[in-house]
Write a protein that holds these residues in place. Structure first.
Motif, mmCIF file in Angstrom:
data_model
loop_
_atom_site.group_PDB
_atom_site.id
_atom_site.type_symbol
_atom_site.label_atom_id
_atom_site.label_comp_id
_atom_site.label_asym_id
_atom_site.label_seq_id
_atom_site.Cartn_x
_atom_site.Cartn_y
_atom_site.Cartn_z
ATOM 1 N N THR A 1971 27.904 -8.501 26.906
ATOM 2 C CA THR A 1971 29.017 -9.529 26.317
ATOM 3 C C THR A 1971 28.648 -9.478 24.952
ATOM 4 O O THR A 1971 27.734 -8.993 24.110
ATOM 5 N N SER A 1972 29.820 -9.976 24.322
ATOM 6 C CA SER A 1972 29.734 -10.332 22.857
ATOM 7 C C SER A 1972 28.685 -11.469 22.386
ATOM 8 O O SER A 1972 28.091 -10.997 21.329
ATOM 9 N N CYS A 2000 29.230 -1.598 21.980
ATOM 10 C CA CYS A 2000 29.929 -3.069 21.949
ATOM 11 C C CYS A 2000 31.586 -2.721 22.324
ATOM 12 O O CYS A 2000 32.028 -2.060 21.582
ATOM 13 N N ASP A 2001 31.877 -3.131 23.476
ATOM 14 C CA ASP A 2001 33.332 -2.772 23.768
ATOM 15 C C ASP A 2001 34.288 -3.675 23.486
ATOM 16 O O ASP A 2001 35.532 -3.453 23.159
ATOM 17 N N ASP A 2002 33.845 -4.791 22.498
ATOM 18 C CA ASP A 2002 34.809 -5.752 21.906
ATOM 19 C C ASP A 2002 35.138 -5.296 20.533
ATOM 20 O O ASP A 2002 34.122 -5.460 19.599
ATOM 21 N N TYR A 2004 37.226 -6.046 18.161
ATOM 22 C CA TYR A 2004 36.917 -7.072 17.141
ATOM 23 C C TYR A 2004 35.636 -7.471 16.791
ATOM 24 O O TYR A 2004 35.329 -7.883 15.645
ATOM 25 N N GLY A 2005 35.057 -7.745 17.836
ATOM 26 C CA GLY A 2005 33.621 -8.200 17.645
ATOM 27 C C GLY A 2005 32.675 -7.232 16.990
ATOM 28 O O GLY A 2005 31.880 -7.783 16.322
ATOM 29 N N ARG A 2006 32.889 -5.946 17.239
ATOM 30 C CA ARG A 2006 32.186 -4.789 16.589
ATOM 31 C C ARG A 2006 32.467 -4.883 15.189
ATOM 32 O O ARG A 2006 31.664 -4.646 14.437
ATOM 33 N N THR A 2028 41.870 1.990 17.518
ATOM 34 C CA THR A 2028 41.533 0.606 17.254
ATOM 35 C C THR A 2028 42.166 0.137 15.857
ATOM 36 O O THR A 2028 42.055 -1.005 15.625
#
Length: 2038
Positions: A1971-1972, A2000-2002, A2004-2006, A2028
């Motif tokens: 998770t993030s 990291c699949d997120d 924006y979080g990456r 992306t």
């Protein structure tokens, strides 16, 4: 309209602070919504997360965003705020509604007791009570709840498709009633009551738009019980809030484009921008809508609906308004009066129109673009909007004036949250950090203060100036004058304070002391300035004038507030008032207007009257004294000088005094013209009532008492008109009716005194009264006489004495009791008068008609009645009879009113005739009687009769013939005009009376003579005419004699009658000529059960000419008596005979007793027949001997002789009450000389049937089942006694077989006569055990009792056929019918038990139940989830398995569900199909023999679905924009995979044949489906997927299934070839290939050792030597999938070579057999090989232990001869102990015995002779320790001491380990709370584990020591966490808790970032998703990470699949190369750009 030009206002808005700063005002940015409570300063705020104000895309605050609800008081700095529990999405304060009486309103609770309703996150409602006191804490009480389930159930009652609630909005909340909106489609009205936990649902209605007009609403508002919804495209819908009815629609785009605007204005309005906000003015005249682009449109709704009248769906014809206003105005030429007149005439005239025709638009260009519209308030003249930005920044308030088009802006500085005020929409308040501010437009600061000064108070002005830091402005002198005129002392005070820079500072205290105004004036004159003296003079005059207006000034509660020294200096010497007493002083001061002077004197005396309030009280006391002295002038003067209203004060004295004479005196003064004028001006109407009430009080006849003696007169004056009329009407009870009264006496105002003396309301003039008031009054008093007089007066002519009586008046205004109301309605119904309530309800109307004279009266009771559907009373009544099947009543009704299709339209309704065929027949038959000369009517009636007899057929001759009813058709033809000849002539026609001759000829084929008569033989056209007609054929049929009948047929030449009228039974000609007339005797009517007709006939026929009445009476009695006994089995005849006897006046006891005995059932009849067999009557013996008597016939109960015997049955019944029934019957036989009684006496000896008869009587007559059970038990005991004595009892008793058969018949009769299911159930419970005794062929009572018990509580009753002696097949059919009925009712458990009881199959019940559950669960939204489907099918499988369902039925059940193809196939559908195919195959394999072909077809279908499943999953992954994570292992997929694996085709043994392991028939590398002419259902892409799936099968070891799949789809798979060839080579089925010469230098591939091999380790065998092993190794190297299987084949092949057995033998042998063979071999490496074999085969520990112990024991016994006592003895002893442990583990008693035998042999043979006692003591030590453990389990110290003495370290370690684990169990049983006791317990456990490990290590127990060390490390880790302050638990973890515990440990950072162990990360991903939050926790620790960890960080970010979080994490940690890559990546970049822009 130039809206843009007016954007800049002339005067800037003003933001005025109204509430000072509060510490709670700091969190302004977090407020999402705020609203003040009504009538107070309590503020409710919805507060979100800091800095995260949610603003919706359409431009408004998101209502559904959750937040905290906080209530606080901005005006109270000391009271802390109160917060509600949980998160809320919306709230609403409760408003006041004066119409509600039962709810508690806001004002009734006070401001401190406000209520509000809050909306929870789960769409639930909470009612909260706010309790607040000043400067104290605010409490928020949770009063009631409305769960979401209650709301959902209310909606589901109307729409079962609603599965869950998505949104909930509160529209209004007033006086306990709440209106909410669910899912934007459902409107619910709730009512909250006190002391109730949940609200009451008042209504639930849908406002869902139609499919053709679906506009999703974006905003809602409620105004005046009307819901307004706005769609994004500008459609406004209006709904009634009570029933959800659509009232109107408003199309804004169409209205704007209608051409009413100027072109430039229309072009400037952004039509493409969606609408987002709506509000309507309070009078529903103006609507304003706002778009997302900050534009607005205002619409005049009146003009819109005049322009589009069809859009107003609820338009009703308005009532004609009055020509003038309702209230009389002074100026009739004024604007209001003109408007009323024009409105009445239909014209329009408006003076306050502000929105022009066609609407108005504006664009708020100065509002920031990032802002969104939040609040909107609309009035008739302007609109007020508020725009907010995220964080409540740039809050802008806009005012839009409709008339001028000007727009004013106010943008708040800093953060500002808009506030709403409950119930007040036109105020705009803003909450800032500095306090609460109000924004005012078009007003300056000076104007504001001036208006506050004039219309408010000076104190308010002062407070406003102080809050806003404004200097006191210059107040004009006229404001001071206005303040003095209006008695506003605070205005004067504020004026003086504003002039403090001009006047003397001492003037600031001029009015601070309210009790010394004159004492302050001398200080003003000390100034020498002339201007000041002038001002002081003016003020002095004002103060003097002010003295009469000082009564309203709020005087302080204390005493004097001035300085005593200054007061002494100001005292005037020598005041003459010093000597006056207090009363005189006060009176003089008031009369001379010198009250301040008196105050000064009284202050010096320290009297309480120095206060103005006390002085005025003394003055009022003196006024009252003057009134008592009748000095009215002095009292008036005192009141005027004190500033009081004379009229009001005198009125108060009149109301509150108990002195009657004083009240009369004051009232007389009030009634003078001066007073009356005052009253009329102030109170209006009502004085006539006052005078009327005074009249009885002053009357001479009732001076001391009466109805109005103690009534306060002022009460009545303020009552409404109806109450006043009620009071006047009550005078009718006290006055006569002879006094005259004007007609307008109730409605006009006049002089009360004159009215009192001259006029009384009389009953003669009641016609002028209000009818409703008069009716309510009379019915409330139950004055039935006057009510009846009024009703009867309706029919009188001349001048009416009563008002007109309307139906609505009776319906709505009747206040009497129900009894009197019913009498009134009955009286009105007799006069044809009905109320609307009953006219609207047919049932009530018919009831009232029945009470008022009946439905069938001489004339229609309601001739002008019309139903809402347009039917008259006849039509309604006909429909009423048809719906209820009242055929005879309808026939009588139609006959009474002579209704035909010509005068009653409902009789021509074809739909009624088609649905009810008998109705058409009834109408047609009645048509016959209307015209007897028309034969067509009779023919039509006959056709309708045929239609009734044959439902569904058409009423025509052809249809009857086609359906095979030829005789019925001929019967109808006989009534056709012209007869059958005419029908045949017209055969070519199309009418209903014609028929095709050929069709008739074919139909008459079975009737040859009739056919020959109608269709003679011969060629067509040449045959002679036949002289035989149908009527000739009917001559022999006497009932249809053509000479008497069918005379009206022209073709009947045999007719001999003179009339042509249609025949009927009452035709006079037919009756006179052919009728058989017979007079029916009274016995005829008795036989037909009609005693009243019989008695009437007897009186008319017999007594009319009879002389001896008594004799005739006796004859009739005897005849009826005989008839009753002859027909005793017919209940109607017996009952009619009894009634006839009673009508004759004869006692019917004798007849009733004999009839009752005769009807005792077949058992008693059989008994009597047996008794009367071969019996001769004793009377016949007296005949003469000369006559030869004929053979006597058997005597029956119906013979006259038996009936005449002396009370035979009474004697029989009386005998049962005697001690000896047989003896009693014998004695009676002698007395009466009746041998029948002697025979009965012989039969009565011990007859068990008497007990059954008693039981019959107790059950059927008395329902006494307890005593009946006792009789049944006695009967059973009697049968046992008889059965023990033999079949034929001694003494000539009754045969046992006959007794049993008769008892069975009697019991069966009892069952059949039960009147209810309850009695039947009780009786069956009694008879449940009878089958054990009765040997009969009757029903199974036990089974029937059990079935009856099962049917209890259901609607299924026991079938009567089961109570008969029916065949077993019939009983099975009835049981099956009961099972089917239970199944249809959803009672599957009862149906299953009933089927089991009857021996019926039950599997179809379970399948039906599962199908019903499947249909139910498929209709829910949860079915889309795979978990739901898997759980359901798993439950189905378990239920089918537990019920042992037939495998074929179960297989068809699952297979049927796979055939339903969905419209759109999704991944869960394919997964479900795979699972269903596996389940179907599982059940199919249970058949014997198993259908292999069907299984193979199912397996092929399964693999097609599996391929489809993987293709869909790959497509979903490819279509996704972002990188989807690898499929995580979730509980849902775990359950699915586990179930699919359990029912896999690999587990079906019937498919795993040896032929599949050969290469014969396996597709080779060169074979393709096209080449082989194979119909493949897979595409090339599907075949590639299938190949990968087969590889997985090989890896899993499913070789059979992989081989079959390749053959199914003709797929070549190289690994399958390799695997099957390996097995073929090892088994010898295939020959090894010839060796090939390998090129030089080419390295040979070898096996790379791997510790994870699942097969037998190759290291246990030497390298391969033979050619087969070499090729097996080569194939193993070539194999990619299935190499484990190849390794296993190679290992077993090598093992077979070592053990010198064949490979096939080892391959087919059990693993334990191979292991035993291996252990018994003499190979030195056998144990190592055995261990590898155990691991490879996965054998269980129990089986291995048993094998090892047996092998060890046998080896020891075999090698005992070669045993050496030394070290070998020790080893042998240890082996024996190990073998003992193994046998004990497997509970193998034989092995334990062998071990003990070996130990004894070892001890006696080797150890004892060699004196090896240390080895012998082993048994002693073990036995001693076992004894201590068994007998002293708690004495661990003694156990350790004994173990230590014998140096038994292992036992000591076990004891320590057990103690440690016990302590850990204690810790596990307690709650996990970090305490010092927990730490001390863990330290103790750690010490015990260390000691145990040490003891084990000393005794060389390495495994046990290692186990203790591992546990000790875990405990040490736990202590480490506890010492570090962490409460993470790592001990006592269950398997399901292990994953979460491991995940919570801080290891990802160390292993991945610092150590670079990404294998750990991959392992972690398989157990939990990344998770993030996990990445954020890792990156928080990067500040301390070394620089070498940067590559690991970048690599970690790729997981990291997120996206924006990456990006955010990379940007925060300066990884710009990563951010650049993300922004350049096409997958992306677009998403990141959109996300960063927002």
């Amino acid at each position: 309209m130039e809206a843009a030009a007016a954007q800049r206002p002339e005067r800037s808005p003003v933001a005025v602070a109204v509430i000072p700063q509060n510490q709670n005002c700091a969190a302004v940015a977090d407020i999402r919504r705020a609203e003040f409570a009504p009538g107070g300063s309590l503020l409710g705020c919805l507060v979100g997360a800091p800095g995260r104000l949610v603003v919706g895309a359409p431009g408004r605050l998101v209502v559904g965003a959750p937040g905290r609800l906080v209530v606080w008081d901005p005006a109270d700095r000391e009271a802390p705020p109160a917060a509600a529990d949980g998160c809320c999405t919306d709230f609403s304060w409760e408003e006041e509604d004066g119409d509600e009486e039962e709810e508690v309103s806001v004002h009734s609770r006070g401001v401190s007791g406000c209520r509000l309703v809050a909306v929870g996150r789960q769409c639930d409602l909470k009612l909260l009570q706010v309790e607040a006191e000043r400067s104290t804490s605010i409490s928020l009480l949770h009063v009631a709840d409305c769960p979401a389930g209650l709301l959902q159930r209310s909606v589901q009652q109307q729409d079962h498709g609603v599965c869950e609630l998505r949104s909930l909005r509160v529209l209004s909340f007033a006086a306990g009633r709440c209106c909410v909106l669910l899912d934007d489609d459902w409107l619910l009205r709730l009512r909250w009551r006190q002391a109730e936990a949940e609200p009451q649902i008042l209504s639930c209605c849908s406002i869902r738009p139609t499919d053709g007009d679906r506009h999703s609403a974006v905003h809602h508002c409620v105004c005046r019980d009307t819901l307004f919804t706005l769609s994004s495209d500008g459609i406004i819908s209006l709904y009634d809030i009570t029933d959800g009815r659509l009232l109107a629609t408003v199309d804004l785009p169409a209205y704007l484009s209608a051409g009413l605007f100027e072109d430039d204005v229309v072009s400037t309005f952004p039509s493409s921008s969606p609408f987002c906000l709506l509000q309507v003015s309070a009078d529903l005249s103006t609507a304003v809508a706002v778009t997302e682009s900050h534009a607005a449109v205002a619409v005049d709704l009146d003009h819109y609906f005049r322009l589009y009248p069809d859009h107003l769906l609820c338009a009703a014809r308005p009532a004609l308004p009055a020509l003038g206003p309702q209230q009389q105005l002074g100026d009739q030429d004024g604007l209001s009066s003109s408007g009323c007149c024009l409105a009445a005439l239909g014209s329009t005239f408006s003076t306050d129109r502000r929105v022009p025709c066609g609407g108005a638009t504006v664009d708020f260009s100065f509002v920031p673009e990032s802002s969104a519209s939040s609040l909107l308030a609309v009035s008739d003249f302007s609109a007020l909007l508020t725009f907010v930005s995220p964080g409540n920044r740039q809050t802008t308030v806009v005012s839009w004036d409709f008339e001028s088009g000007s727009v004013s802006y106010h943008q708040a500085e800093g953060e500002a949250a808009p506030l709403q005020r409950c119930g007040e929409a036109q105020h705009r308040l803003l909450l800032k950090r500095d306090g609460v501010f109000q924004v005012l437009f078009s007003v300056s600061q000076q104007d504001l203060l001036s208006r506050l000064m004039l219309f408010g108070s000076a104190a308010t002005v002062d407070t406003v100036c102080h809050l806003n830091s404004w200097g006191r402005c210059s107040i004009p002198i006229h404001a001071l004058q206005a303040g003095l005129k209006n008695r506003q002392l605070d205005t004067v005070d504020f004026y003086l304070k504003s002039k403090e820079n001009v006047l003397n500072p001492a003037t600031t205290k001029t009015f601070s002391a309210a009790d010394q105004p004159t004492a302050s004036t001398p200080s003003l004159t000390d100034d020498e300035d002339g201007g000041v003296r002038s001002c002081v003079g003016v003020l002095d005059r004002y103060v003097t004038e002010l003295r009469s207006y000082m009564k309203r000034f709020p005087w302080p509660a204390g005493g004097d507030t001035t300085d005593s020294a200054a007061q002494t200096q100001r005292e005037e010497p020598g005041d003459e008032w010093e000597e006056l007493p207090t009363e005189e002083l006060v009176r003089q001061s008031i009369l001379t207007n010198q009250m301040p002077r008196a105050q000064a004197v009284l202050r010096r005396r320290s009297r309480p009257e120095q206060q103005l309030s006390a002085l005025r009280t003394e003055g009022l006391r003196q006024v009252f004294s003057r009134l008592q002295q009748r000095d009215l002038q002095m009292a008036d003067t005192l009141l005027v000088n004190m500033g009081f209203s004379v009229k009001k004060q005198l009125h108060s004295f009149c109301l509150y005094t108990d002195d009657k004479q004083l009240r009369e005196f004051v009232l007389a003064d009030l009634l003078l013209p001066r007073a009356v004028q005052m009253v009329r001006r102030e109170a209006g109407a009502g004085e006539e009532v006052l005078g009327e009430l005074v009249g009885p009080r002053r009357s001479d006849s009732d001076e001391d008492g009466g109805l109005w003696q103690n009534l306060r007169l002022d009460w009545v004056r303020n009552w409404d008109q109806s109450c006043q009329t009620d009071v006047l009407l009550s005078r009718l009870q006290h006055t006569g009716s002879t006094a005259a009264s004007p007609s307008d006496s109730v409605h006009r105002l006049f002089d009360a005194t004159h009215f009192l003396r001259t006029r009384v309301l009389g009953s003669a003039e009641l016609s002028s009264c209000d009818a409703a008031v008069l009716w309510r009054y009379l019915t409330a008093l139950h004055n039935q006489h006057r009510v009846i007089t009024w009703i009867q007066n309706r029919e009188t002519t001349g001048a009416p004495q009563w008002p007109e009586l309307a139906a609505e008046l009776v319906n709505d205004d009747t206040l009497c009791s129900t009894f009197m109301r019913e009498n009134i309605l009955d009286l009105l119904a007799r006069k044809g008068f009905f109320i609307p309530e009953e006219l609207a309800d047919l049932d009530k109307l018919l009831w009232r008609l029945a009470q008022g004279g009946g439905v069938m009266a001489s004339s229609p009771p309601i001739p002008l009645f019309r139903s809402p559907l347009g039917l008259d009373l006849h039509g309604l009544f006909v429909t009423f009879c048809l719906e209820r099947g009242l055929k005879y009543l309808l026939y009588s009704y139609l006959e009474h009113y002579r209704l035909t299709p010509r005068n009653c339209p409902v009789l021509t309704n074809q739909s009624l005739s088609e649905s009810q065929p008998w109705f058409e027949m009834l109408v047609k038959i009645q048509e016959i009687t209307r015209d007897l000369s028309d034969p067509a009517l009779l023919f039509q009636a006959s056709l309708t009769s045929a239609q009734v007899l044959l439902p569904g057929s058409q009423a025509s001759l052809s249809s009857l013939l086609l359906e095979g009813h030829s005789l019925l058709a001929l019967a109808a033809i006989m009534f056709a005009p012209g007869g059958i000849d005419q029908v045949l002539v017209q055969g070519s026609g199309r009418s209903g009376r014609t028929v095709d001759p050929q069709l008739l000829k074919m139909a008459l084929a079975p009737h040859s003579k009739l056919k020959a008569a109608l269709f003679p033989n011969g060629p067509r056209g040449h045959s002679p005419s036949s002289d035989v007609s149908v009527y000739h054929l009917l001559q022999s049929l006497h009932p249809l004699d053509p000479s008497r009948l069918f005379g009206w047929q022209a073709a009947n030449t045999l007719n001999s009658t003179e009339t042509s009228e249609l025949p009927h039974f009452s035709s006079p000609q037919l009756v006179n000529k052919f009728a058989l007339v017979e007079n029916l005797d009274f016995l005829y009517y008795v036989c037909h059960g009609r005693p009243s007709f019989a008695f009437a006939t007897f009186l008319v026929q017999r007594l009319s000419g009879c002389g001896d009445v008594k004799l005739l009476w006796q004859q009739a009695q005897q005849q009826v008596y005989r008839l009753a006994l002859q027909r005793f089995d017919v209940a109607s005849v017996a009952s009619a005979a009894v009634c006839f006897c009673e009508l004759l006046g004869v006692c019917s006891l004798r007849l009733r007793v004999r009839s009752l005995v005769a009807r005792f059932g077949p058992a008693l009849q059989a008994h009597l027949n047996l008794a009367f067999q071969d019996l001769q009557l004793h009377g016949q013996r007296r005949s003469s001997s000369s006559e030869t008597p004929p053979p006597p016939p058997p005597v029956s109960l119906g013979t006259e002789e038996v009936a005449g015997s002396a009370e035979l049955f009474q004697v029989l019944l009386r005998s049962q009450e005697q001690a000896s029934p047989g003896g009693f019957l014998l004695s009676e036989a002698l007395v009466q000389r009746c041998p029948t009684l002697a025979v009965l006496a012989a039969c009565q000896q011990d007859c068990p049937l008497v007990l059954v008869l008693r039981m019959f009587e107790l059950c059927c007559d008395y329902r006494n089942f307890s005593e009946a059970k006792a009789k049944l038990l006695d009967f059973q005991r009697t049968l046992v006694t008889l059965r023990s004595g033999g079949a034929v009892p001694p003494g000539g008793g009754l045969p046992l077989q006959w007794v049993e058969s008769q008892a069975s018949v009697l019991l069966l009769t009892m069952l059949q006569r039960c009147s209810s299911q309850y009695d039947l159930h009780r009786l069956l419970q009694l008879l449940a055990d009878v089958d054990k005794l009765l040997k009969s062929n009757g029903p199974d009572f036990r089974k029937l009792s059990q079935l009856s018990q099962l049917l209890q509580g259901s609607e299924v009753s026991l079938s009567p056929r089961l109570l008969q002696c029916s065949s077993p097949s019939v009983q099975q059919e009835e049981f099956q019918a009961a099972v089917d009925a239970l199944q249809a009712g959803g009672r599957y458990a009862q149906a299953r038990q009933a089927a089991l009881l009857a021996g019926l199959p039950v599997h179809h019940l379970l399948l039906s139940q599962l199908l019903q559950e499947l249909n139910s669960v498929r209709s829910k939204s949860q079915w889309r989830r795979l978990e739901t489907r898997v759980s359901f099918w798993k439950k189905c499988q378990e239920q089918l398995k537990s019920d042992a369902t037939d495998p074929g039925s179960a297989s068809r059940f699952f297979l049927t569900q796979t055939e339903a193809e969905p419209q759109t196939e999704e991944l869960p559908d394919v997964q479900e199909r795979c699972l269903l195919l596996g389940l179907a195959a599982h059940w199919l394999a249970l058949l014997s023999p198993a259908p292999v072909d069907k299984l193979q077809r199912l397996e092929k279908r399964l693999w097609v679905s599996r391929v489809r499943r993987h293709v869909l999953a790959a497509a979903m992954e490819k279509e996704s924009v972002f990188n989807l994570p690898s499929p995580a292992v979730t509980p849902e997929t775990n359950t699915y995979e586990a179930l699919a694996k359990e029912f896999s085709f690999s587990n079906i043994s019937a498919l795993n044949e040896e032929r599949w392991l050969g290469v014969d028939g396996l597709p080779g590398p060169g074979e393709q489906p096209d080449d082989l002419d194979f119909d493949s259902c897979l595409s090339p892409e599907d075949r590639r997927v299938l190949a990968s799936l087969i590889g997985q099968l090989l890896d899993d070891g499913s070789i059979h299934e992989a081989s079959r799949v390749c053959r199914y789809f003709r797929l070549y798979h190289p690994d399958v070839w390799v695997v099957l060839r390996c097995r073929g080579l090892a088994s010898g089925e295939l020959l090894p290939d010839p060796p090939e010469e390998a090129p030089e230098g080419e390295p040979r591939r070898s096996i790379t050792a791997s510790p994870s091999l699942s097969s037998l380790s190759l290291a246990a065998f030497p390298p391969p030597k033979d050619e087969v092993a070499v090729q097996l190794q080569t194939l193993l190297d070539q194999c990619r999938h299935g190499n484990n299987y190849c390794k296993q084949v190679l290992s077993l092949y090598q093992l077979s070579k070592e053990l010198h057995v064949s490979f096939s033998h080892i391959w087919g042998a059990e693993p334990r057999g191979v292991l035993e063979m291996l252990l018994q071999s003499d190979r030195p490496e056998r144990f190592r090989t055995a261990r590898a074999f155990v691991r490879a085969q996965g054998l269980l520990a129990d089986a291995v232990a048993e094998l090892v112990s047996s092998a060890v024991t046998q080896a020891l016994l075999a090698s005992a001869q070669e045993l050496q006592p030394g070290e070998d003895g020790v080893r042998v002893a240890e082996l024996l102990v190990a073998a003992h442990d193994c046998f004990s583990l497997t509970c193998n008693m034989e092995g334990i015995v062998r071990v003990l035998q070996a130990a004894r042999h070892l001890s006696h043979a080797y150890l004892a002779p060699g004196e090896h006692y240390s080895l012998m003591s082993c048994s002693l030590k073990t036995a001693l320790l076992d004894y201590i453990k068994r007998c002293l389990p708690a004495d661990s110290e003694k156990h350790n001491m004994v173990a230590l003495c014998f140096s038994m370290r292992r036992e000591i370690g076990e004891n320590h380990e057990m103690a440690a684990r016990t302590q850990l169990k204690i810790i596990e049983s307690q709650a996990w709370v970090v305490t010092p006791d927990l730490k001390s317990s863990l330290v103790k456990v750690l010490g015990l584990l260390k000691d145990a490990a040490e003891s084990f290590s000393k005794d060389s127990c390495v495994r046990q020591a290692t186990r203790c060390v591992r546990t000790a490390k875990l405990v040490a880790l736990q202590l480490h966490f506890l010492n570090q302050g962490s409460d993470v638990r790592v001990i006592n973890l269950r398997p399901e808790e292990l994953l979460s515990a491991v995940v919570t440990l801080p290891r990802c950072y160390q292993k991945v970032v610092l150590g670079g162990d990404f294998v750990y990360l991959e392992e972690l991903k398989r157990h939990r998703p990344l998770t993030s939050g996990l990445f954020e926790d890792i990156f928080k620790k990067l500040d301390a990470a070394p620089g070498s960890a940067a590559p690991n960080v970048r690599r970690l970010l790729t997981h990291c699949d997120d996206v924006y979080g990456r990006y955010r994490l990379a940007y925060q940690h300066d990884l710009y190369d990563v951010t650049k890559t993300l922004l350049q990546d096409a997958k992306t970049s677009n998403y990141l750009n959109d996300r960063l822009a927002s």
